[in-house]
Design an enzyme around this catalytic site. Sequence first.
Site: not given
Ligand code: C5P
Length: 280
Positions: A11, A134
């Site tokens: 994406k 995501d």
């Molecule tokens: O959820 P994902 O593993 O993709 O996100 C990785 C990190 O990115 C999370 O642990 C967080 O620190 C940060 N993040 C965030 N806010 C979001 C998505 C991700 O702070 N909406």
Amino acid sequence: MESLTIKAPAKINWMLDILGRREDGYHLLRMIMQKITLYDRITLGKSPRDSFTCQDMALENQANLAFKAWLNLKSELALKDCLAISLEKQIPTAAGLAGGSADAAAVLNGANQLLELNLSLEYLQKTALKLGADIPFCLLEGPALVEGIGEKITPLENIPPFDLVIANPGIQVSTPWAFKAYDKLPPQGHIDQLAFISALRLGDPHKIGALLENHLEQAVIPVHPQIAQLKAQMQNLGLSPLMSGSGASVFGLAPNEAAAIKAWEKLKADWPFVQKVKTI
Ligand code: C5P
């Protein structure tokens, strides 16, 4: 059916606005996200035991999000089935293209189909959110306005396909690090998502180019100046560039396919990963 192979598309973020931060540290976002014709491939096969393989040995481990997605679903539903999961990786990792999330989403959709679990999209999205913000978007087809931490998804209809060149300067960026670096910056103004959606529907790359904005750029680019170099080169080649997600990939929106091919031919001489793609 004993096995199934599915494509897991990467994406891009057409826009990424950060609206606030929750108490648990997750950021409240407003993004327009769309998939592109750059794919990993996932094969799921019914098997006497669970296993995970990947042609990239560095990614072949039990902690891979694709394997975790299956093991979580299996334990949540107390399933007896086992799957042999194999991943053929094309999407660069830690690159702002949601490669890991795309793989996890493909495993969830694929397991649902192969094992005839009849799970609803809502159920899969809710369980997927626990693994990554995501993944709920990756479970859907088509572009969407994505809000909250990634769970509020409004599909966007009537958006024509666009020609893009996507490039990565060969740098991996940690998403948690990028958000932490963002938190140290002064607050930024917000992006007009409605104007953006109108421009996408009009299908005019020049109008869209003028609106491209990603609030994480200001956190990530000062530490990785190659991203600014890549953007400048794309601009000189007639593309409208923006860093995707937390980087370091940059996409360049082309005025037409011929311009995308021309730019792709130049860029691939200078950068380790360059692909000409379309939005889907
Ligand atoms: O959820 P994902 O593993 O993709 O996100 C990785 C990190 O990115 C999370 O642990 C967080 O620190 C940060 N993040 C965030 N806010 C979001 C998505 C991700 O702070 N909406």
